[in-house]
Design a protein around this motif. Sequence first.
Motif, PDB file in Angstrom:
ATOM      1  N   MET A 178      47.761  48.719  47.384  1.00  0.00           N
ATOM      2  CA  MET A 178      48.903  48.267  46.577  1.00  0.00           C
ATOM      3  C   MET A 178      48.301  47.639  45.322  1.00  0.00           C
ATOM      4  O   MET A 178      47.298  46.920  45.396  1.00  0.00           O
ATOM      5  N   TYR A 179      48.938  47.888  44.185  1.00  0.00           N
ATOM      6  CA  TYR A 179      48.509  47.317  42.910  1.00  0.00           C
ATOM      7  C   TYR A 179      49.584  46.362  42.409  1.00  0.00           C
ATOM      8  O   TYR A 179      50.754  46.457  42.820  1.00  0.00           O
ATOM      9  N   HIS A 180      49.192  45.458  41.513  1.00  0.00           N
ATOM     10  CA  HIS A 180      50.171  44.564  40.908  1.00  0.00           C
ATOM     11  C   HIS A 180      51.302  45.396  40.311  1.00  0.00           C
ATOM     12  O   HIS A 180      51.058  46.368  39.601  1.00  0.00           O
ATOM     13  N   GLY A 181      52.537  45.024  40.606  1.00  0.00           N
ATOM     14  CA  GLY A 181      53.690  45.736  40.089  1.00  0.00           C
ATOM     15  C   GLY A 181      54.222  46.823  41.007  1.00  0.00           C
ATOM     16  O   GLY A 181      55.291  47.375  40.751  1.00  0.00           O
ATOM     17  N   ASP A 182      53.496  47.139  42.087  1.00  0.00           N
ATOM     18  CA  ASP A 182      54.007  48.111  43.057  1.00  0.00           C
ATOM     19  C   ASP A 182      55.118  47.466  43.878  1.00  0.00           C
ATOM     20  O   ASP A 182      55.110  46.261  44.140  1.00  0.00           O
TER      21      ASP A 182
ATOM     22  N   GLN B 121      37.795  36.782  47.672  1.00  0.00           N
ATOM     23  CA  GLN B 121      37.380  38.159  47.375  1.00  0.00           C
ATOM     24  C   GLN B 121      37.688  38.499  45.914  1.00  0.00           C
ATOM     25  O   GLN B 121      38.834  38.460  45.474  1.00  0.00           O
ATOM     26  N   ALA B 122      36.641  38.837  45.170  1.00  0.00           N
ATOM     27  CA  ALA B 122      36.787  39.155  43.750  1.00  0.00           C
ATOM     28  C   ALA B 122      37.700  40.357  43.518  1.00  0.00           C
ATOM     29  O   ALA B 122      38.330  40.468  42.468  1.00  0.00           O
ATOM     30  N   LEU B 123      37.804  41.231  44.486  1.00  0.00           N
ATOM     31  CA  LEU B 123      38.659  42.402  44.365  1.00  0.00           C
ATOM     32  C   LEU B 123      40.129  42.024  44.151  1.00  0.00           C
ATOM     33  O   LEU B 123      40.911  42.808  43.627  1.00  0.00           O
ATOM     34  N   HIS B 124      40.492  40.794  44.532  1.00  0.00           N
ATOM     35  CA  HIS B 124      41.866  40.317  44.344  1.00  0.00           C
ATOM     36  C   HIS B 124      42.001  39.376  43.148  1.00  0.00           C
ATOM     37  O   HIS B 124      43.105  39.167  42.663  1.00  0.00           O
ATOM     38  N   LEU B 125      40.887  38.794  42.701  1.00  0.00           N
ATOM     39  CA  LEU B 125      40.955  37.714  41.715  1.00  0.00           C
ATOM     40  C   LEU B 125      40.282  37.995  40.375  1.00  0.00           C
ATOM     41  O   LEU B 125      40.682  37.427  39.361  1.00  0.00           O
ATOM     42  N   ASP B 126      39.260  38.812  40.340  1.00  0.00           N
ATOM     43  CA  ASP B 126      38.426  38.997  39.151  1.00  0.00           C
ATOM     44  C   ASP B 126      38.723  40.346  38.492  1.00  0.00           C
ATOM     45  O   ASP B 126      38.235  41.391  38.927  1.00  0.00           O
ATOM     46  N   ALA B 127      39.533  40.315  37.432  1.00  0.00           N
ATOM     47  CA  ALA B 127      39.960  41.552  36.764  1.00  0.00           C
ATOM     48  C   ALA B 127      38.780  42.315  36.160  1.00  0.00           C
ATOM     49  O   ALA B 127      38.713  43.540  36.265  1.00  0.00           O
ATOM     50  N   ALA B 128      37.836  41.592  35.522  1.00  0.00           N
ATOM     51  CA  ALA B 128      36.709  42.257  34.870  1.00  0.00           C
ATOM     52  C   ALA B 128      35.817  42.949  35.903  1.00  0.00           C
ATOM     53  O   ALA B 128      35.423  44.110  35.730  1.00  0.00           O
ATOM     54  N   TRP B 129      35.495  42.245  36.976  1.00  0.00           N
ATOM     55  CA  TRP B 129      34.649  42.826  38.017  1.00  0.00           C
ATOM     56  C   TRP B 129      35.361  44.010  38.687  1.00  0.00           C
ATOM     57  O   TRP B 129      34.777  45.070  38.912  1.00  0.00           O
ATOM     58  N   SER B 130      36.658  43.825  39.012  1.00  0.00           N
ATOM     59  CA  SER B 130      37.424  44.876  39.690  1.00  0.00           C
ATOM     60  C   SER B 130      37.541  46.136  38.842  1.00  0.00           C
ATOM     61  O   SER B 130      37.606  47.244  39.376  1.00  0.00           O
ATOM     62  N   ALA B 131      37.562  45.979  37.533  1.00  0.00           N
ATOM     63  CA  ALA B 131      37.660  47.133  36.632  1.00  0.00           C
ATOM     64  C   ALA B 131      36.464  48.061  36.786  1.00  0.00           C
ATOM     65  O   ALA B 131      36.560  49.261  36.520  1.00  0.00           O
ATOM     66  N   GLU B 132      35.326  47.528  37.221  1.00  0.00           N
ATOM     67  CA  GLU B 132      34.104  48.310  37.404  1.00  0.00           C
ATOM     68  C   GLU B 132      33.983  48.895  38.808  1.00  0.00           C
ATOM     69  O   GLU B 132      33.031  49.604  39.109  1.00  0.00           O
ATOM     70  N   GLN B 133      34.939  48.603  39.671  1.00  0.00           N
ATOM     71  CA  GLN B 133      34.901  49.077  41.058  1.00  0.00           C
ATOM     72  C   GLN B 133      35.666  50.399  41.189  1.00  0.00           C
ATOM     73  O   GLN B 133      36.347  50.822  40.256  1.00  0.00           O
ATOM     74  N   PRO B 134      35.564  51.062  42.341  1.00  0.00           N
ATOM     75  CA  PRO B 134      36.159  52.391  42.497  1.00  0.00           C
ATOM     76  C   PRO B 134      37.653  52.510  42.157  1.00  0.00           C
ATOM     77  O   PRO B 134      38.080  53.544  41.649  1.00  0.00           O
ATOM     78  N   PHE B 135      38.454  51.469  42.411  1.00  0.00           N
ATOM     79  CA  PHE B 135      39.884  51.571  42.116  1.00  0.00           C
ATOM     80  C   PHE B 135      40.208  51.196  40.675  1.00  0.00           C
ATOM     81  O   PHE B 135      41.324  51.389  40.212  1.00  0.00           O
ATOM     82  N   GLY B 136      39.250  50.618  39.951  1.00  0.00           N
ATOM     83  CA  GLY B 136      39.414  50.336  38.528  1.00  0.00           C
ATOM     84  C   GLY B 136      40.319  49.166  38.183  1.00  0.00           C
ATOM     85  O   GLY B 136      40.608  48.937  37.007  1.00  0.00           O
ATOM     86  N   GLN B 137      40.776  48.427  39.177  1.00  0.00           N
ATOM     87  CA  GLN B 137      41.645  47.275  38.936  1.00  0.00           C
ATOM     88  C   GLN B 137      41.720  46.424  40.204  1.00  0.00           C
ATOM     89  O   GLN B 137      41.256  46.846  41.262  1.00  0.00           O
ATOM     90  N   ARG B 138      42.301  45.230  40.056  1.00  0.00           N
ATOM     91  CA  ARG B 138      42.465  44.375  41.236  1.00  0.00           C
ATOM     92  C   ARG B 138      43.456  45.013  42.202  1.00  0.00           C
ATOM     93  O   ARG B 138      44.380  45.705  41.801  1.00  0.00           O
ATOM     94  N   LEU B 139      43.248  44.755  43.481  1.00  0.00           N
ATOM     95  CA  LEU B 139      44.135  45.241  44.536  1.00  0.00           C
ATOM     96  C   LEU B 139      44.943  44.076  45.089  1.00  0.00           C
ATOM     97  O   LEU B 139      44.465  42.940  45.138  1.00  0.00           O
ATOM     98  N   VAL B 140      46.160  44.369  45.529  1.00  0.00           N
ATOM     99  CA  VAL B 140      46.944  43.362  46.240  1.00  0.00           C
ATOM    100  C   VAL B 140      46.241  43.110  47.569  1.00  0.00           C
ATOM    101  O   VAL B 140      45.812  44.047  48.255  1.00  0.00           O
TER     102      VAL B 140
END
Length: 184
Positions: A127-131, A71-90
């Motif tokens: 959860m986000y990285h660093g939480d 799932q790109a939502l966990h691995l792809d920072a560039a793609w995730s930045a364009e999604q509703p949460f604006g960053q990768r999710l744990v």
Amino acid sequence: MSEKEQGSRPPVVEPAETESVETPPFETRVVTQRGLYFGELEAGVVYQHRPGRTLTEADNVLFTTLTMNTQALHLDAAWSAEQPFGQRLVNSMLTLSTMVGQSVTQLTQGTIVAQLGMTDISFPHPMYHGDTLYTETVVTGKRLSSSRPGQGIVTMVHTGRNQDGVIVGTASRTVLMWLDPAND
């Protein structure tokens, strides 16, 4: 060295002699860390599991790739930045695994026979990285096993919160437990 060169160094103080104190002989006792047996678990009690666990980018990428979740939502920072949460999710399965894992030393280490199932799993906030994840568990039910003497069935609800106290995960878990040490 002259007094001027020494400056304001404190004088060297020799340690004082200490008297030796004899301790009375004692029997060595071994205490093994363990969870709680069936009879020790109380319904309605909130068991808070500490320490918390800060989930890092490395934790998330390793868990996600080890479990073959692409799932790109966990691995792809560039793609995730364009999604509703604006960053990768744990990965939510990492959140769930950590919630259960945080409860082990306090509740089930060496006292569980088997995990029987999980229900009512939800992730109301990401959860986000660093939480940092903090988990608590409430025993919601327990009964003796009708088919396995010396064992009982316990239902518990795990609740995970981030460092701000926001609930990030919940799960109801049913486990088969030893009644007491004589039965395990």
